[in-house]
Design an enzyme around this catalytic site. Structure first.
Site, PDB file in Angstrom:
ATOM      1  N   ARG A 110      -1.926 -10.182  -3.503  1.00 56.98           N
ATOM      2  CA  ARG A 110      -1.049 -10.029  -2.386  1.00 56.98           C
ATOM      3  C   ARG A 110      -1.105 -10.899  -1.249  1.00 56.98           C
ATOM      4  NH1 ARG A 110      -3.645  -5.077  -4.338  1.00 56.98           N
ATOM      5  NH2 ARG A 110      -2.149  -3.603  -4.848  1.00 56.98           N
ATOM      6  N   ASP A 157      -3.022   3.412  -3.040  1.00 51.46           N
ATOM      7  CA  ASP A 157      -4.171   3.387  -3.780  1.00 51.46           C
ATOM      8  C   ASP A 157      -5.136   4.671  -4.117  1.00 51.46           C
ATOM      9  OD1 ASP A 157      -3.822   0.655  -3.489  1.00 51.46           O
ATOM     10  OD2 ASP A 157      -4.832   0.599  -1.774  1.00 51.46           O
ATOM     11  N   ARG A 178      -3.228   6.202  -7.011  1.00 55.96           N
ATOM     12  CA  ARG A 178      -3.501   5.733  -8.232  1.00 55.96           C
ATOM     13  C   ARG A 178      -5.027   5.976  -8.489  1.00 55.96           C
ATOM     14  NH1 ARG A 178      -0.850  -0.159  -6.423  1.00 55.96           N
ATOM     15  NH2 ARG A 178       1.263   0.288  -7.455  1.00 55.96           N
ATOM     16  N   HIS A 184      -6.342  -3.345   1.673  1.00 56.29           N
ATOM     17  CA  HIS A 184      -5.391  -3.116   0.432  1.00 56.29           C
ATOM     18  C   HIS A 184      -5.472  -4.238  -0.435  1.00 56.29           C
ATOM     19  CE1 HIS A 184      -2.080  -1.488  -1.666  1.00 56.29           C
ATOM     20  NE2 HIS A 184      -1.326  -2.439  -0.968  1.00 56.29           N
TER      21      HIS A 184
END
Ligand code: NAI
Length: 308
Positions: free
Chosen positions: A88, A148, A151, A175
């Protein structure tokens, strides 16, 4: 209630679609820089109204910010997504320029909006938007922990062969694949610690899978995910718009909480009509505290790349 979603790509369009299906606003504006894309996607979405049964009308806009005027909530998803093998963090240069420009334009027409930043690297983009805009910190929220955590719950449910609805758990911290902190110690199956149901090795594997959850999907799909990101963004928007006061881990500006300041990072906050209303302070173990500090260091070095 008026909601704008900037970026009509995978995540932005999914978010807007979720918002109109839930009828969270009278007006939903979908804005993108690409000629015609937002208008086309908005019309395609509206053509589901007669089939699915909702009344909210989405409006597309090719970079015309006047159409976003008076928005109560704005979601920023504009920017590059990662490709397989990318982190990211590698998106920082290009996305920083996009997020900065978009935030300026949005505030010209909606100075009182609550802004939700989704674009990656999200913690840095949230901090950038906060610094550049100067708006009250409670109106700037980064979306990452909600995804998150979803998940994390899903991997736990799969491992335990139970419903994700019965799993409670949170991911805090930055993140990023190496910066997020799945709080395995506090995860429960209907209030019972999950450690009663799965071995420490399996729990560790669930945490590891969670951390690379986004990368796993990027590898499979060829670009980054959108269904769960769109649903996670909906969770934030809905809690704000309906003043639900849900507790959601979000990236917010810290001022001493969790031992950090001058940084945006994921911590549990209460989300209501005025934005994030308060930070919930969880007593972390020494190991979790150390992980949070390490995570903050990584986010800080990313911020430093933009001189923040
Ligand atoms: P995408 O490429 O499908 O969509 C991005 C859209 O932004 C494109 O339609 C593009 O034309 C538009 N755009 C670019 N510059 C713009 C500008 N200046 N003004 C308006 N629109 C502009 O990408 P996707 O998959 O929707 O991802 C969007 C962002 O969200 C990425 O940075 C991605 O990494 C991030 N993301 C963050 C998540 C999180 O948990 N925070 C989860 C998933 C994605």
């Amino acid at each position: 209630m008026k909601i704008t979603v900037v970026g009509a790509g995978a995540v932005g369009a999914t978010t807007a679609d979720n918002i109109i299906r839930r009828e969270l606003a009278e007006e939903v504006v979908l804005l993108d820089i690409k000629e015609g894309v937002s208008e086309g996607k908005a019309l395609d979405m509206y053509q589901t109204a007669a089939l699915l049964g909702f009344n909210t009308k989405p409006v597309g806009s090719t970079n015309d910010y006047e159409k976003t005027k008076g928005s109560d909530v704005v979601v920023i998803t504009s920017g590059l997504p990662r490709k397989p093998g990318m982190t990211r963090e590698e998106l920082i240069g290009i996305n920083a320029g996009i997020v900065k420009g978009v935030t300026e334009n949005i505030l010209k027409y909606s100075p009182k909006a609550i802004i939700i930043v989704v674009s990656n690297p999200m913690d840095t983009m949230t901090y950038l938007a906060l610094k550049e805009s100067g708006i009250p910190k409670k109106r700037l929220i980064g979306m990452g922990g909600a995804l998150d955590s979803a998940r994390f719950k899903t991997y736990l449910a799969l491992e335990m062969d139970v419903s994700p609805l019965d799993i409670h758990g949170m991911v805090i911290g930055g993140h990023g694949d190496t910066t997020m902190i799945p709080l395995t110690r506090l995860a429960t199956y209907n209030g019972i610690p999950v450690s009663r149901f799965i071995s420490p090795e399996k729990l560790e594997k669930v945490a590891a899978d969670t951390m690379v959850g986004g990368a796993t999907l990027t590898k499979l799909i060829g670009t980054s995910a959108w269904y769960a990101p769109g649903a996670a963004t909906l969770l934030l928007v809905e809690s704000i718009v309906r003043n639900q006061k849900r507790i959601v881990p979000c990236s917010v500006s810290l001022n001493g909480e969790y031992g950090q300041k001058d940084i945006c990072m994921g911590v549990p906050v209460v989300l209501g009509r005025s934005g994030w209303e308060k930070i919930i302070n969880i007593r972390l173990s020494d190991q979790e505290k150390a992980a949070f500090e390490k995570s903050a260091e990584a986010v800080r070095s990313m911020n430093a790349a933009l001189n923040l």
